[in-house]
Design a protein around this motif. Structure first.
Motif, PDB file in Angstrom:
ATOM      1  N   ASN A   1     -33.225 -16.765  22.207  1.00  0.00           N
ATOM      2  CA  ASN A   1     -32.121 -16.192  21.247  1.00  0.00           C
ATOM      3  C   ASN A   1     -32.001 -15.202  21.564  1.00  0.00           C
ATOM      4  N   HIS A   2     -30.790 -14.033  21.879  1.00  0.00           N
ATOM      5  CA  HIS A   2     -31.300 -13.005  21.291  1.00  0.00           C
ATOM      6  C   HIS A   2     -30.727 -12.520  19.342  1.00  0.00           C
ATOM      7  N   ILE A   3     -29.579 -13.203  19.290  1.00  0.00           N
ATOM      8  CA  ILE A   3     -28.652 -13.250  18.126  1.00  0.00           C
ATOM      9  C   ILE A   3     -29.619 -13.324  16.896  1.00  0.00           C
TER      10      ILE A   3
ATOM     11  N   GLY B   1     -32.744 -13.710  17.497  1.00  0.00           N
ATOM     12  CA  GLY B   1     -33.952 -12.462  17.140  1.00  0.00           C
ATOM     13  C   GLY B   1     -33.592 -11.729  16.545  1.00  0.00           C
ATOM     14  N   HIS B   2     -32.392 -11.204  16.393  1.00  0.00           N
ATOM     15  CA  HIS B   2     -31.755 -10.338  15.187  1.00  0.00           C
ATOM     16  C   HIS B   2     -32.623 -10.540  13.888  1.00  0.00           C
ATOM     17  N   LEU B   3     -31.618 -12.235  13.498  1.00  0.00           N
ATOM     18  CA  LEU B   3     -31.820 -12.137  12.311  1.00  0.00           C
ATOM     19  C   LEU B   3     -33.340 -12.027  12.017  1.00  0.00           C
TER      20      LEU B   3
ATOM     21  N   THR C   1     -32.326  -2.149  15.827  1.00  0.00           N
ATOM     22  CA  THR C   1     -31.159  -2.078  17.251  1.00  0.00           C
ATOM     23  C   THR C   1     -32.143  -3.014  17.467  1.00  0.00           C
ATOM     24  N   ASP C   2     -31.909  -3.240  18.886  1.00  0.00           N
ATOM     25  CA  ASP C   2     -33.064  -4.169  19.838  1.00  0.00           C
ATOM     26  C   ASP C   2     -34.002  -3.585  20.245  1.00  0.00           C
ATOM     27  N   ASN C   3     -35.141  -4.763  19.828  1.00  0.00           N
ATOM     28  CA  ASN C   3     -36.312  -4.180  19.757  1.00  0.00           C
ATOM     29  C   ASN C   3     -37.113  -5.773  20.500  1.00  0.00           C
TER      30      ASN C   3
HETATM   31 ZN   LIG Z   1     -28.854  -6.765  19.660  1.00  0.00          ZN
END
Ligand SMILES: [Zn+2]
Lengths: 369, 239
Positions: free
Chosen positions: A146-148, A150-152, A336-338
């Motif tokens: 889950n992308h979110i 991932g951010h966490l 940022t997205d990575n």
């Molecule tokens: Zn993002």
């Protein structure tokens, strides 16, 4: 029958002793660790194509990001079709670069993680297609992330001492939510935006003022030279639950500008940016601090692209020293997205035994909770 | 030369494994499935099943051939992403073939003009015109999307006694073709309307044998159209 064989094969592909050790350690401490486990991760949920190699869930061996910002600039926002086309163009060379930079071949990789949502479906398909093809050829196990989440997890990458329980504010171009994380893999949605995401509000305001795209860094930069108390903007729903509403604030800014212009007065852009940002930050800080108190946690984390915003960080630093919670946020490059963050979240999912089949589809509306 | 070939430009998912030589592509196995919006879930398992039918291990493959469209943007990207990544990982050459060329090849026994037409949505078709003679087919046009009316106008302009129409663009616009071309229009049976992987492989075979393959990192679908955002942008710029 075939399924159990497949699972057996997957387990054989990582040293059994490492797998067991990781499981055993997870019972005694919160952060799972397994030595010698390298994760390849792919992220294509929005307008950044990213590939990373992560060792032992924490050491970044490579973290390649191909940004598309310049392609979408003239449209004032991400155009899904343009994003999908670009992802396809760059995914394979980026994969090559990420492996070269990590000095790794597929023999060194233990598993592949890939973002399966939320995000733009056409964009997600490119990363997932590539990841599944890699898994098919190499036989490596595949994990969906889950992308979110991932951010966490970008926070765990950089702060080895961080442990749940914690409250995390996730703020990006597409998401604004407060999540309570009692333990690894467990999430509870505390509050979320009822209309615009924070990044979206910044983009719209910046766009309206003709200041450029993306709006977050532009307005954050201008705000540094402005007086945040010069213009009073509303703090919507400040003491009203944990949900956010940002469209009213955006409208208030636009009305202010129209009023000033029609009165023949020049708008002080720095003051406007600072006042807008102050209104956003006040609400985000107040709600997140309230959530931390409600769940009685000592750790508060920030995640997502907007977590790189200096005004937001300063607001939370001030609240942390006043209220006494411990504040965590990733360095700007990991906000940022990575794909390193996807590898970190995927690493955890991999150790807990999750696998994605070759028949998997992306889920553009995937939820964390 | 053992070649894996597939196309995801249409609602069909077609996968073949062939043994290619300079003048033939002998079919070893082909699986065709009707999977509208299902290519992401179906393609790799279908590739695996097709390979199993031939007894060839994926590591023994010597080339990948993929349909480039035009067609569904999403379907095309799924096919081309997977083709590129398979070729990259297996370290084998890749060749892209226009999907409309594969459709034309299926009706190559027809002598004369062939017109492939597929539905391009938004009241348009993607079309290409071919000249078929003595078993060889030559494409005379590129793949611009156009209204069925402009297509029949162009076809009527040409002094062609008969034209074989093939492709799923027929179903929505049959009346337009009949009305303007009358008896000059010959319609192919419906089961010829979608590309087949065996035809793609046969078209690519001479190029593979000669080594005239595509550059992996720059192989992209034939979109034939800009994104709608770019089209609107251009309209605004020129207004
Ligand atoms: Zn993002």
């Amino acid at each position: 029958m075939r399924q159990s064989q497949a699972r057996k094969k997957e387990e054989e592909s990582i040293p059994a002793i490492v797998y067991k050790k990781a499981k055993a350690r997870r019972e005694t401490e919160s952060v799972p660790m397994a030595a010698g486990l390298q994760m390849l991760a792919i992220e294509t949920s929005c307008d950044e194509t990213a590939v990373a190699v992560l060792s032992n869930g924490r050491t970044i061996l490579s973290n390649m990001v191909a940004s598309q910002i310049s392609l979408h600039e003239r449209f004032g926002g991400v155009v899904p079709e343009i994003a999908s086309r670009r992802h396809l163009e760059v995914i394979n060379p980026l994969l090559k670069q990420a492996l070269e930079k990590a000095d790794a071949g597929f023999v060194d990789i233990s598993a592949v993680a890939v973002t399966i949502g939320p995000g733009l479906v056409g964009a997600l398909l490119i990363g997932l297609g590539a990841a599944k093809a890699i898994s098919y050829v190499t036989g490596l196990p595949l994990v969906g992330v889950n992308h979110i989440e991932g951010h966490l997890f970008a926070n765990f990458l950089e702060h080895p001492d961080l442990r749940p329980p914690l409250v995390c504010l996730i703020v990006s171009g597409g998401h604004t939510s407060i999540v309570y994380m009692p333990d690894f893999g467990k999430y509870e949605l505390v509050g979320e935006t009822l209309d615009d995401a924070v990044g979206e509000a910044y983009d719209k305001v910046s766009n309206y003022l003709g200041l450029g795209y993306p709006g977050g860094p532009v307005l954050d930069g201008l705000a540094k030279d402005g007086d945040p108390s010069s213009i009073h903007f509303p703090r919507a729903m400040l003491h009203d639950g944990f949900d956010f509403s940002l469209s009213g604030l955006k409208t208030a800014v636009l009305n202010y500008v129209t009023r000033e212009r029609s009165a023949g007065r020049e708008v002080n852009v720095a003051n406007l940016a600072a006042s807008f940002q102050a209104a956003v930050v006040d609400v985000l800080v107040a709600k997140t601090v309230a959530a931390a108190q409600r769940f009685e946690v000592e750790n508060v984390a920030l995640a997502g692209g907007v977590a790189a915003n200096s005004g937001l960080r300063a607001g939370f630093e001030a609240a942390a020293s006043k209220t006494g919670f411990e504040l965590f946020y990733p360095s700007p490059a990991l906000c940022t997205d990575n794909a390193a963050m996807i590898a970190a979240a995927g690493y955890y999912r991999f150790l807990s035994g999750e696998r994605l089949p070759l028949t998997a589809n992306p889920d553009p509306n995937l939820r964390l909770t | 030369m053992r070649v894996l070939s597939f196309d995801t430009s249409s609602p069909a998912c077609t996968v073949a494994v062939v043994d290619a030589t300079s003048d033939a592509a002998d079919l070893m196995a082909e699986i065709n499935a009707w999977t509208p919006r299902g290519h992401m879930a179906r393609l790799l398992p279908q590739i695996d099943t097709t390979l199993r039918e031939t007894g060839i291990a994926k590591e023994e493959l010597e080339a990948v051939v993929v349909g480039l469209g035009p067609g569904s943007f999403t379907g095309l990207r799924i096919g081309v992403t997977i083709a590129r990544t398979l070729a990259q990982l297996l370290d084998i050459p890749i060749v892209g073939v226009p999907s409309l060329d594969a459709i034309a090849r299926r009706v190559g026994a027809f002598e004369g003009a062939i017109c492939t037409i597929i539905d391009a949505k938004r009241e348009e078709v993607y079309a290409a015109v071919y000249e078929s003679s003595g078993g060889s087919i030559k494409r005379l046009t590129d793949f611009k999307p156009l209204s069925p009316e402009s297509l029949v106008y162009e076809l009527a302009e040409e002094n062609i006694p008969r034209v074989l129409l093939v492709g799923d663009g027929i179903s929505a616009h049959r009346k337009v073709f009949e009305g303007h071309l009358g008896g000059r229009a010959v319609f192919s049976p419906r089961d010829f309307w979608w590309p087949r992987a065996a035809d793609l492989a046969a078209i690519a075979a001479p190029r593979l044998v000669e080594g005239a393959v595509d550059e992996l990192f720059s192989l992209v679908p034939i979109y034939a159209r800009l994104s709608q955002a770019e089209e609107l942008w251009l309209k605004k710029e020129h207004a």
